[in-house]
Motif scaffolding. Structure first.
Motif, PDB file in Angstrom:
ATOM      1  N   ARG A 210       0.831  -1.214   0.000  1.00 35.53           N
ATOM      2  CA  ARG A 210       0.000   0.000   0.000  1.00 35.53           C
ATOM      3  C   ARG A 210       0.866   1.264   0.000  1.00 35.53           C
ATOM      4  NH1 ARG A 210      -4.560   0.036   4.395  1.00 35.53           N
ATOM      5  NH2 ARG A 210      -5.097   1.893   3.191  1.00 35.53           N
ATOM      6  N   GLN A 211       1.894   1.286   0.862  1.00 38.72           N
ATOM      7  CA  GLN A 211       2.739   2.477   0.966  1.00 38.72           C
ATOM      8  C   GLN A 211       3.580   2.677  -0.303  1.00 38.72           C
ATOM      9  OE1 GLN A 211       2.602   4.772   3.423  1.00 38.72           O
ATOM     10  NE2 GLN A 211       0.942   3.552   4.287  1.00 38.72           N
ATOM     11  N   PHE A 212       4.059   1.583  -0.863  1.00 38.72           N
ATOM     12  CA  PHE A 212       4.887   1.675  -2.073  1.00 38.72           C
ATOM     13  C   PHE A 212       4.098   2.281  -3.217  1.00 38.72           C
ATOM     14  CE2 PHE A 212       7.512   0.501  -5.615  1.00 38.72           C
ATOM     15  CZ  PHE A 212       8.795   0.398  -5.103  1.00 38.72           C
ATOM     16  N   LYS A 213       2.869   1.784  -3.399  1.00 34.15           N
ATOM     17  CA  LYS A 213       2.010   2.310  -4.473  1.00 34.15           C
ATOM     18  C   LYS A 213       1.649   3.775  -4.201  1.00 34.15           C
ATOM     19  CE  LYS A 213      -0.853   1.740  -8.075  1.00 34.15           C
ATOM     20  NZ  LYS A 213      -2.135   1.022  -7.992  1.00 34.15           N
ATOM     21  N   LYS A 214       1.420   4.103  -2.928  1.00 37.50           N
ATOM     22  CA  LYS A 214       1.055   5.470  -2.560  1.00 37.50           C
ATOM     23  C   LYS A 214       2.168   6.452  -2.932  1.00 37.50           C
ATOM     24  CE  LYS A 214       0.254   8.408   1.501  1.00 37.50           C
ATOM     25  NZ  LYS A 214       0.107   8.444   2.977  1.00 37.50           N
ATOM     26  N   TYR A 215       3.426   6.084  -2.652  1.00 41.16           N
ATOM     27  CA  TYR A 215       4.519   7.040  -2.828  1.00 41.16           C
ATOM     28  C   TYR A 215       5.212   6.966  -4.186  1.00 41.16           C
ATOM     29  CZ  TYR A 215       4.137   8.420   2.033  1.00 41.16           C
ATOM     30  OH  TYR A 215       3.674   8.927   3.219  1.00 41.16           O
ATOM     31  N   THR A 216       5.068   5.856  -4.900  1.00 42.46           N
ATOM     32  CA  THR A 216       5.736   5.767  -6.207  1.00 42.46           C
ATOM     33  C   THR A 216       4.751   5.751  -7.371  1.00 42.46           C
ATOM     34  OG1 THR A 216       5.735   3.337  -6.376  1.00 42.46           O
ATOM     35  CG2 THR A 216       7.550   4.364  -5.134  1.00 42.46           C
ATOM     36  N   GLY A 217       3.499   5.369  -7.112  1.00 43.84           N
ATOM     37  CA  GLY A 217       2.525   5.276  -8.194  1.00 43.84           C
ATOM     38  C   GLY A 217       2.500   3.928  -8.877  1.00 43.84           C
ATOM     39  N   LEU A 218       3.392   3.020  -8.449  1.00 43.49           N
ATOM     40  CA  LEU A 218       3.462   1.678  -9.028  1.00 43.49           C
ATOM     41  C   LEU A 218       3.631   0.647  -7.919  1.00 43.49           C
ATOM     42  CD1 LEU A 218       6.032   2.201 -11.960  1.00 43.49           C
ATOM     43  CD2 LEU A 218       3.557   1.862 -12.207  1.00 43.49           C
ATOM     44  N   PRO A 219       3.165  -0.583  -8.126  1.00 47.20           N
ATOM     45  CA  PRO A 219       3.483  -1.655  -7.177  1.00 47.20           C
ATOM     46  C   PRO A 219       4.961  -2.067  -7.334  1.00 47.20           C
ATOM     47  CG  PRO A 219       2.207  -2.514  -9.017  1.00 47.20           C
ATOM     48  CD  PRO A 219       2.269  -1.030  -9.198  1.00 47.20           C
ATOM     49  N   PRO A 220       5.543  -2.749  -6.341  1.00 48.74           N
ATOM     50  CA  PRO A 220       6.967  -3.090  -6.406  1.00 48.74           C
ATOM     51  C   PRO A 220       7.383  -3.862  -7.662  1.00 48.74           C
ATOM     52  CG  PRO A 220       6.145  -3.457  -4.187  1.00 48.74           C
ATOM     53  CD  PRO A 220       4.947  -3.122  -5.040  1.00 48.74           C
ATOM     54  N   HIS A 221       6.554  -4.809  -8.124  1.00 49.19           N
ATOM     55  CA  HIS A 221       6.971  -5.605  -9.288  1.00 49.19           C
ATOM     56  C   HIS A 221       7.064  -4.737 -10.543  1.00 49.19           C
ATOM     57  CE1 HIS A 221       2.549  -5.726  -9.856  1.00 49.19           C
ATOM     58  NE2 HIS A 221       2.840  -5.847 -11.142  1.00 49.19           N
ATOM     59  N   ALA A 222       6.160  -3.752 -10.666  1.00 48.78           N
ATOM     60  CA  ALA A 222       6.208  -2.860 -11.835  1.00 48.78           C
ATOM     61  C   ALA A 222       7.384  -1.892 -11.724  1.00 48.78           C
ATOM     62  CB  ALA A 222       4.892  -2.091 -11.962  1.00 48.78           C
TER      63      ALA A 222
END
Length: 277
Positions: A210-222
């Protein structure tokens, strides 16, 4: 009446007089860029038509004569905003290049600038960018290229840039996400486990997602795919073979690599390496 089909092309140039600065000349109509990032800033000028793109979570439209600004590491897309497509030119200065120039504009030293606006209407800057883009494609004239490049970016920074928040001012969760980003960038060719990344960040796997997508705009795998593409650009610029580059960057095969490359950059690896000025 049917719209005239635009000839699609994407020409990348590496300007050696400016430390290998990347420059793109492109024309698109059907091409749609998937969500992607660049290691450098994107500073583009729409020569014809209009481009639609997502940046900072909002949709924007840049018509002919307007300037596109995308910050380094910022997730964005790209597609045509009109039936006839769009033609544009852009440069991709690295954060290090921008930091050097921004020292004269911001009190904080060692921080890369930030452009809050995704689309800028500035006729004086647009004219200067036209002159710069025309000059960068010409042979020789190193001193003129370097001078016009620096004065153009200085103009851009003084009118439209601001200082980015220092790392210390970031929320704790964002600092944890940055740790994960740095790990993925340092070893993009490897396979990574979500549980290991969560331990590194000190978050549960679900909270990290959730936090990764919030701050980068992408999930970790992308985001990992973007890191692999960045590594591939470095290898291709060094003259590495395309098939071996795919392998060294962790892609399962060359076609998988080419597919991701074209979706993010609008051209194939072979087209990217075709021009070295």
């Amino acid at each position: 009446m049917h719209a005239i089909k635009r000839l699609e092309f994407a020409d990348y140039h590496h300007v050696q007089e400016l430390g290998g600065l990347e420059m793109l000349r492109a024309s698109y109509q059907q091409t749609q860029f998937s969500k992607h990032t660049h290691a450098g800033y994107c500073i583009g000028l729409i020569d014809e038509g209009a481009q639609a793109f997502l940046r900072t979570g909002s949709q924007h439209i840049a018509p002919q004569g307007d300037i596109i600004l995308v910050n380094a590491d910022e997730v964005h897309t790209g597609s045509s905003a009109v039936e006839t497509g769009w033609r544009y030119r852009a440069i991709y200065p690295t954060p290090e290049m921008m930091q050097d120039i921004s020292r004269d504009f911001f009190r904080e030293t060692g921080t890369a600038p930030w452009f809050p606006q995704a689309v800028v209407h500035d006729e004086g800057l647009a004219e200067q960018l036209r002159l710069l883009f025309d000059l960068l494609l010409q042979p020789q004239n190193a001193l003129f290229k370097q001078s016009l490049y620096i004065s153009t970016l200085a103009y851009l920074l003084s009118r439209h840039g601001q200082s980015r928040k220092s790392l210390q001012a970031l929320p704790e969760a964002q600092r944890k996400v940055l740790l994960v980003q740095e790990l993925l960038a340092s070893a993009p060719e490897q396979e990574h486990q979500l549980a290991d990344l969560a331990v590194l960040a000190g978050l549960s796997p679900w909270h990290l997602l959730r936090q990764f997508k919030k701050y980068t705009g992408l999930p970790p795998h992308a985001w990992l795919v973007q890191c692999r593409l960045r590594k591939s650009l470095e290898l291709l610029k060094q003259g590495q073979d395309i098939a071996l580059t795919a392998q060294l960057c962790g892609f399962s095969d060359q076609s998988h690599f080419t597919r991701h490359f074209k979706k993010a950059l609008g051209c194939t690896p072979a087209q990217y390496t075709a021009h070295k000025s």
